[in-house]
Structures are given as C-alpha cells and as structure tokens.
Scaffold this motif. Structure first.
Motif, PDB file in Angstrom:
ATOM      1  N   ARG A 112       0.821  -1.198   0.000  1.00  0.00           N
ATOM      2  CA  ARG A 112       0.000   0.000   0.000  1.00  0.00           C
ATOM      3  C   ARG A 112       0.862   1.259   0.000  1.00  0.00           C
ATOM      4  O   ARG A 112       1.972   1.269   0.516  1.00  0.00           O
ATOM      5  CB  ARG A 112      -0.928   0.007   1.217  1.00  0.00           C
ATOM      6  CG  ARG A 112      -2.000  -1.083   1.144  1.00  0.00           C
ATOM      7  CD  ARG A 112      -2.845  -1.117   2.385  1.00  0.00           C
ATOM      8  NE  ARG A 112      -3.882  -2.127   2.258  1.00  0.00           N
ATOM      9  CZ  ARG A 112      -5.167  -1.861   2.086  1.00  0.00           C
ATOM     10  NH1 ARG A 112      -5.576  -0.617   2.017  1.00  0.00           N
ATOM     11  NH2 ARG A 112      -6.048  -2.829   1.976  1.00  0.00           N
ATOM     12  N   SER A 113       0.312   2.322  -0.588  1.00  0.00           N
ATOM     13  CA  SER A 113       1.017   3.604  -0.592  1.00  0.00           C
ATOM     14  C   SER A 113       0.065   4.683  -0.097  1.00  0.00           C
ATOM     15  O   SER A 113      -1.138   4.445   0.104  1.00  0.00           O
ATOM     16  CB  SER A 113       1.506   3.940  -2.003  1.00  0.00           C
ATOM     17  OG  SER A 113       0.463   4.509  -2.771  1.00  0.00           O
ATOM     18  N   ASP A 114       0.583   5.880   0.077  1.00  0.00           N
ATOM     19  CA  ASP A 114      -0.247   6.966   0.588  1.00  0.00           C
ATOM     20  C   ASP A 114      -1.097   7.610  -0.505  1.00  0.00           C
ATOM     21  O   ASP A 114      -1.728   8.647  -0.278  1.00  0.00           O
ATOM     22  CB  ASP A 114       0.606   8.025   1.290  1.00  0.00           C
ATOM     23  CG  ASP A 114       1.667   8.626   0.377  1.00  0.00           C
ATOM     24  OD1 ASP A 114       1.726   8.233  -0.804  1.00  0.00           O
ATOM     25  OD2 ASP A 114       2.447   9.476   0.842  1.00  0.00           O
ATOM     26  N   GLY A 173      -5.326   7.365   0.218  1.00  0.00           N
ATOM     27  CA  GLY A 173      -4.129   7.368   1.046  1.00  0.00           C
ATOM     28  C   GLY A 173      -4.438   7.149   2.510  1.00  0.00           C
ATOM     29  O   GLY A 173      -3.766   7.718   3.385  1.00  0.00           O
ATOM     30  N   GLY A 174      -5.479   6.357   2.797  1.00  0.00           N
ATOM     31  CA  GLY A 174      -5.869   6.087   4.168  1.00  0.00           C
ATOM     32  C   GLY A 174      -6.695   7.186   4.810  1.00  0.00           C
ATOM     33  O   GLY A 174      -7.173   7.036   5.935  1.00  0.00           O
ATOM     34  N   ARG A 175      -6.904   8.282   4.096  1.00  0.00           N
ATOM     35  CA  ARG A 175      -7.670   9.419   4.617  1.00  0.00           C
ATOM     36  C   ARG A 175      -9.105   9.335   4.110  1.00  0.00           C
ATOM     37  O   ARG A 175      -9.341   9.134   2.920  1.00  0.00           O
ATOM     38  CB  ARG A 175      -7.010  10.715   4.138  1.00  0.00           C
ATOM     39  CG  ARG A 175      -7.678  12.003   4.594  1.00  0.00           C
ATOM     40  CD  ARG A 175      -6.869  13.202   4.131  1.00  0.00           C
ATOM     41  NE  ARG A 175      -6.809  13.306   2.682  1.00  0.00           N
ATOM     42  CZ  ARG A 175      -7.341  14.318   1.985  1.00  0.00           C
ATOM     43  NH1 ARG A 175      -7.974  15.301   2.610  1.00  0.00           N
ATOM     44  NH2 ARG A 175      -7.223  14.356   0.673  1.00  0.00           N
ATOM     45  N   GLN A 196      -4.537  13.586  -7.462  1.00  0.00           N
ATOM     46  CA  GLN A 196      -3.960  12.274  -7.200  1.00  0.00           C
ATOM     47  C   GLN A 196      -4.727  11.181  -7.941  1.00  0.00           C
ATOM     48  O   GLN A 196      -4.178  10.138  -8.264  1.00  0.00           O
ATOM     49  CB  GLN A 196      -3.982  12.008  -5.687  1.00  0.00           C
ATOM     50  CG  GLN A 196      -3.121  12.975  -4.897  1.00  0.00           C
ATOM     51  CD  GLN A 196      -3.374  12.894  -3.410  1.00  0.00           C
ATOM     52  OE1 GLN A 196      -4.463  12.539  -2.969  1.00  0.00           O
ATOM     53  NE2 GLN A 196      -2.369  13.222  -2.613  1.00  0.00           N
TER      54      GLN A 196
END
Length: 335
Positions: A2-4, A66-68, A156
């Motif tokens: 995983r990446s941001d 990104g997890g947000r 993004q």
C-alpha cells in the motif's frame, strides 16, 4: 504494497430513497493504476464515480484516499478531479481560460495560471487552439481541453465518466491511446467508467465489473477476461458463450470454437446467422436445448456446409497450416 496514494472503497453505499444504487462495495486500487468500472446502464458505476468525486453524497461506508477518509470533504479538497461525459466547457471562454478556470477560482494570479494552462494544453497537444472558443473545436479537441482542465489541479486521482462515448469509432480508438499515454506519463490513478467492453479491455490494468449495484468480479484485466467467475461476467465481456451441458454450466470463448468433421465434434449445432466483420466472420448457431452460441472464425475455417456445423476446442495446432487438429486445448470454465 500500500502507498499513501491508494484509493479504497469500504462498504461504499448509495441510496436514492428506497432504491439502492450502490450496495456496500469494497475494493482497493493501487496508486498509479488505470482502472475501469464496467457494467450495463443502471448498475451503479457512475454513482460510484460521483461519490468519489464528491458530486453525490455517501449514504454509508467510506471512500479512502491514502488512508484518509474523503467521503464528506468538498470536491476541491479531495485530491481528485473529474472529467465529465459532456465535457462541461464554458462556451463563452477561450480554450486557455477554460483550462485555467479552476486556478482562477483559487485566486492564482493571471500570469501564473495562464502559464500553467499553456503547459497543460501542450501536454494534450492543443497549444495552437488556445484562443479559440469551444464551438470552434471538434469533439475530440473539446475532450482534450476538458482533460487539460481536469489535470491542471494536479489531482492524485483522475475520474473519467464515459469520456469516449460522444466520439465516432475511429476517434474513440485514437483517444484511447491518448488517455493511456497520459496516464503512464503522469503516473497517477485513472478511474474510468464505461459500458464498452472493448474500451475497458484496451485501457485498463484492472477491471471492476458491476451489476445490480454490486461488484460482480474485479481484478487484473486479463485474469477477469480469462477466468470469469459468473455467467453475467462471461456474457458481458462479450467474448464468451455460456451454455448448460450435462456436466454443468460452462463458459466457452468465442474464438476457441472451430468448425470440424462430425466424427470429432463435441457439440452439434445449426447455423442461424453469419456476419462478415472484416478481419473475421461471426457465426451464430443453436446447440443442444436451443441454446445460442457465437464463434469468431477466419473465412478459411468455414469448411463445412451452411446447414450444420460442429463446435470443438482446439488442443494442438498445425503451425504450418494454422488449423486446429484435436479437442479441448483449454477446458471450458464452469460459471
């Protein structure tokens, strides 16, 4: 890994009153992926895209970037940009000003935003049309302008809602190549909604096939095509026949069917239609139980009479002649 910049749906749901348009879907997109949401009209793919963009509210679940959790942020604060099916260009503004518009809304000074807009126009090969208005452009040129306008905010994730549907077939093929080139050059995630199987297969690293508000199957494009898990996916991808035999329901690729001698056949059928399609012939027939199947054949493969044909899977090929000899090169896939 995983990446941001990964995009993820977590039980993402959209309701319109009592109607469920998107039903608790889950999927994870790696950063830099070109993914297509594929399915028939009304399956929920455009509603999903609009929830990611912030143009539809999320009823339940989450959109993570990104997890947000971006589910309830304003569109401009999400890190996404959307290219609409209609392009939505301002008719009274020049191409340059259309592309620069979002920077103008952010208060960027004129010289700076026009410089950035010209860079975007160069990226999509539209620099020479900067002073024209949209009415003076072709459909393909308008699409490039809309693409430049979406990219100027440096998103993004770029969201594309059936961007090729208004183009003629020849231009559609050219623009497919253009979109893929841009995605590779920019290295960002593209999420592209389409109901066109050929479009999805040509563009996508990953396909998410939707049906009746749910994800029917998702994964790497070639894996989904080669191994459909349901009858719907096999049929919708357009290159599989789904038939019921004694051993169960199976999917057979149209290009794996051939015409042969009766004594070597697996199935007997009766021809109902033949269509010449340039590079191949699409031959439709009924087999056991009045089930309809289609084979994609080269003209030399049509060696039998026009009243009956025999279907079988080639196992080994005479490479000199290019003709199939045996049976069952690949086992039919159960669905």
């Amino acid at each position: 890994m995983r990446s941001d910049l990964d995009l993820e749906f977590v039980s993402l749901t959209k309701r319109y009153g009592e109607t469920i348009a998107v039903d608790a879907i889950n999927y994870h997109f790696n950063a830099g992926t070109y993914a297509c949401l594929l399915g028939p009209s009304g399956c929920g793919k455009s509603s999903t895209l609009r929830m990611v963009a912030g143009h539809e509210s999320v009823s339940d679940g989450s959109v993570l970037l990104g997890g947000r959790d971006i589910s309830h942020l304003q569109p401009a604060k999400r890190g996404t940009a959307m290219m609409f099916q209609s392009y939505a260009l301002f008719p009274h503004l020049s191409v340059l000003d259309n592309v620069a518009f979002s920077l103008r809304m952010r208060g960027v000074e004129t010289d700076a935003r026009q410089k950035r807009a010209r860079e975007m126009l160069e990226l999509v090969d539209m620099s020479e049309f900067a002073e024209r208005i949209p009415a003076q452009l072709s459909g393909g040129q308008q699409q490039r302008v809309a693409l430049a306008r979406a990219l100027i905010t440096e998103p993004q994730v770029l969201l594309l809602d059936e961007p090729l549907s208004a183009l003629d077939p020849f231009l559609r093929v050219r623009m497919r190549a253009e979109l893929k080139r841009l995605q590779r050059e920019l290295g960002i995630t593209f999420i592209h909604v389409t109901h066109g199987q050929d479009e999805a297969l040509a563009l996508a690293d990953e396909i998410v096939v939707m049906n009746a508000a749910k994800i029917e199957q998702a994964g790497k494009t070639r894996e989904v095509f080669d191994a459909p898990k349901t009858a719907f996916v096999a049929r919708f991808l357009g290159s599989h026949n789904v038939i019921s035999l004694a051993e169960g329901k199976i999917a057979i690729r149209s290009d794996a069917l051939s015409v042969g001698a009766p004594e070597s056949a697996r199935l007997q059928g009766k021809i109902t239609n033949i269509e010449y399609q340039g590079t191949h012939v699409a031959l439709t027939a009924t087999v056991a139980g009045d089930q309809e199947v289609t084979a994609l054949l080269s003209e030399p493969d049509l060696e039998c009479g026009w009243s009956h044909l025999i279907w079988y899977f080639p196992t080994e090929f005479n490479h000199r002649q290019g003709r199939p000899h045996g049976l069952e090169r690949d086992h039919p896939r159960e669905v």
